[in-house]
Design an enzyme around this catalytic site. Sequence first.
Site, PDB file in Angstrom:
ATOM      1  N   LYS A 189       0.864  -1.179   0.000  1.00  0.00           N
ATOM      2  CA  LYS A 189       0.000   0.000   0.000  1.00  0.00           C
ATOM      3  C   LYS A 189       0.900   1.228   0.000  1.00  0.00           C
ATOM      4  O   LYS A 189       1.550   1.532   0.982  1.00  0.00           O
ATOM      5  CB  LYS A 189      -0.927   0.050   1.201  1.00  0.00           C
ATOM      6  CG  LYS A 189      -2.113   0.997   0.941  1.00  0.00           C
ATOM      7  CD  LYS A 189      -2.572   1.821   2.114  1.00  0.00           C
ATOM      8  CE  LYS A 189      -1.761   2.886   2.669  1.00  0.00           C
ATOM      9  NZ  LYS A 189      -1.901   4.225   1.998  1.00  0.00           N
TER      10      LYS A 189
ATOM     11  N   GLU B 101       9.782   0.719  11.049  1.00  0.00           N
ATOM     12  CA  GLU B 101      10.723   1.828  11.078  1.00  0.00           C
ATOM     13  C   GLU B 101       9.899   3.083  11.293  1.00  0.00           C
ATOM     14  O   GLU B 101       9.150   3.507  10.421  1.00  0.00           O
ATOM     15  CB  GLU B 101      11.526   1.940   9.773  1.00  0.00           C
ATOM     16  CG  GLU B 101      12.565   3.053   9.856  1.00  0.00           C
ATOM     17  CD  GLU B 101      13.064   3.518   8.500  1.00  0.00           C
ATOM     18  OE1 GLU B 101      13.528   4.663   8.418  1.00  0.00           O
ATOM     19  OE2 GLU B 101      12.974   2.735   7.533  1.00  0.00           O
TER      20      GLU B 101
ATOM     21  N   CYS C  12      13.696  10.658   8.570  1.00  0.00           N
ATOM     22  CA  CYS C  12      13.567  10.143   9.935  1.00  0.00           C
ATOM     23  C   CYS C  12      14.909  10.091  10.659  1.00  0.00           C
ATOM     24  O   CYS C  12      14.961  10.173  11.884  1.00  0.00           O
ATOM     25  CB  CYS C  12      12.921   8.757   9.925  1.00  0.00           C
ATOM     26  SG  CYS C  12      13.815   7.533   8.955  1.00  0.00           S
TER      27      CYS C  12
ATOM     28  N   GLU D  46       9.023  14.408  17.311  1.00  0.00           N
ATOM     29  CA  GLU D  46       9.560  14.490  15.965  1.00  0.00           C
ATOM     30  C   GLU D  46       8.783  15.533  15.162  1.00  0.00           C
ATOM     31  O   GLU D  46       7.568  15.452  15.031  1.00  0.00           O
ATOM     32  CB  GLU D  46       9.472  13.135  15.260  1.00  0.00           C
ATOM     33  CG  GLU D  46      10.088  13.153  13.875  1.00  0.00           C
ATOM     34  CD  GLU D  46      10.029  11.816  13.178  1.00  0.00           C
ATOM     35  OE1 GLU D  46      11.029  11.439  12.548  1.00  0.00           O
ATOM     36  OE2 GLU D  46       8.981  11.144  13.273  1.00  0.00           O
TER      37      GLU D  46
END
Length: 511
Positions: free
Chosen positions: A197, A272, A305, A403
Site C-alpha cells: 500500500k 521503522e 527520519c 519528531e
Amino acid sequence: MTDAADNNIADIADIADIAVVAGVEVDTRHWIGGRRVASATTFTDYSPIDESPIAEIHAGTATEVDAAVAAARAAFPAWAALSVKERSDILRAVADGIEARVEELAQVETLDNGSLLRSHRRGVMPRVAMNFRAFADYAEHQLGHPDMEVPGRGHRQRITYDPAGVVAIITPWNAPLMLASWRIGPALAAGNTVVVKPPEWAPLTASLLADIMHEAGVPAGVFNVVQGTGLEAGAPLTAHPDINRLAFTGSVPTAGVISKAAAANIVPLSYELGGKSPLLVFEDADLDLAVDLAVEQFDNAGQVCLKAARMIVHSSLADEFTERVVAKAKTLVQGDPRDEATDVSALVSRRHFEQISGFVERALADGARPLLGGGPNTELGGLYFSPTILVDADPTAEIMTEEVFGPVVTIETFETEEEAVAKANDTRFGLAATLATGSPERAERVSKQLRAGTVWVNCFFVRDLNAPFGGSGRSGIGREGGIWSFDFYTDIKNSVFAPDGWGDEGGESDG
C-alpha cells in the site's frame, strides 16, 4: 510558475486510468493478480511544488485488499518453489528495468513528493535498483547453509529459511520508492509474495514499479499494489487474516493502530518509525566537518527520519558553531525541486505544512528563539517552510521531545561528556545519533553509550545493506538489512537427520 514548470504538470484529462506526469504515463489503477483493477471512487494526488492536482488515483477499500491478498496467496506456492537463483535472476531483471527508467522515475517522484530531482537522478533511483540487486545477490549466496553435525550424536542438522507467505508492506511518502524497495527486495528474494500500500500523498512510482515488475517477468500475483488512504485501504490490509508478515514505515501513532490490528492475527511486525536524533559536537571536533554535518540535516526539507534534529554542542564551541551553521544555512536555496540550484524544497502536503507551522509557533510562544527562519517562506508561498534554527528552547518543550519532520533544528550546549550523553539519550526515540570528535577513544566510548540503532562518527547517512538497520523505543521494532531482513521475512527451520538417514535411538532433549 515558469512556462517550463507548467509544461511538466500533469495532464489529467483521462482520470479513469492514465495520468501523464512530467511526460510519463502512469496508470492510476491498482495492480492485482497481474492486471490493472479499477475502483468505484478516486482521490486527488497533488504536487507539493505548487499544490496543483497531478492525478486522480483509484481508491482501494477492503474489496481490493481482499482481492490482492487472495492473488498473493494463490501465487505463493509457485514463487516459493522456485530456486533462490531463479527468483534472484528475476529481481536482477527488475533492477535492470529500474536503471533503464531512472529519469522517468525521478521526474515522477519529484512532482509527486517534492524531493529534489537531482537527488533522485543521481542517488535515490539508482539506490532503488541497487536494493533489488543487492538483496537478490545476498539471498543467492547466503541463504544456503551446509549441514552441521550434532556434537556427539552423529546426527545432521540443516538450517533453512522458508518463506513466510504473504507480506504486507506499507510505505512512507518521504522516499516512497526507495524505502519500498528496501522491504520488497528481501521479501520477494526470500520467496514471499507481496501486497504494497503506497502512501496516498505520493503513490505514483509504486504504479510504475508494477509495470517494471511485469516487464521483468515477475509472475502474476507475486507483486500487488493497492492504493488508497490509511483508513480505507491500510486498515483492512493490516487486519487481514491471511497476512503472514507486516512491514511498516511511518509515524508512531499509526504504528500503534497497526499493532492492535495485527495482534489479533499474531502477525510478526517490522517497524521503522520516527526519530529525534542528536548531533553531538565535542570540543575536539573538526568544526568545518561539524558545520557541514549540521547543515546536511536540512536535506529533503528535513523530512528524513534519520536527521539530527537536536544539535548538542560543547559550550566552548557553541558560539562559533552556531554562527557558522546559521551563515551556511542562509546560503541554501529554497525553491522548485526541478531546478538544479535548489537545496530545500517544499513540504509534502498542506496538512504536513500546517503541522510543522504549529510546532514552530508553539515553540516560539514557549520561549524558543529563532536564529534563522521561524515560519513559512513568504517569498515563495505555498508549502515552502524556511529552514529554521531555534535556541533557548526548554529541554522539556514539545519542540525538543517530539519528531517535527521538517526543516527545523534546535541547538543546545553541554559542559561534560557525561552531560552530552545524558542529553542525547533523553528521548523516547532511538533511531540514530551522529557525533563529531577528533578523539578515537571518545568516539569508541561515547558510541557505546548512545541508545540508537545507528551511530555515525564524523559522517552521516552512510548505510551498508549488509548491516542491521532499525531503532529502539518509539523508533521501531526489529532490524532489517542483510541476514536480519531474511530473519524477518522467513520462518527459520532446523531439520535433524538421524545417522545414515534412518532410525534414531532417542536421547535427551534440550527443549
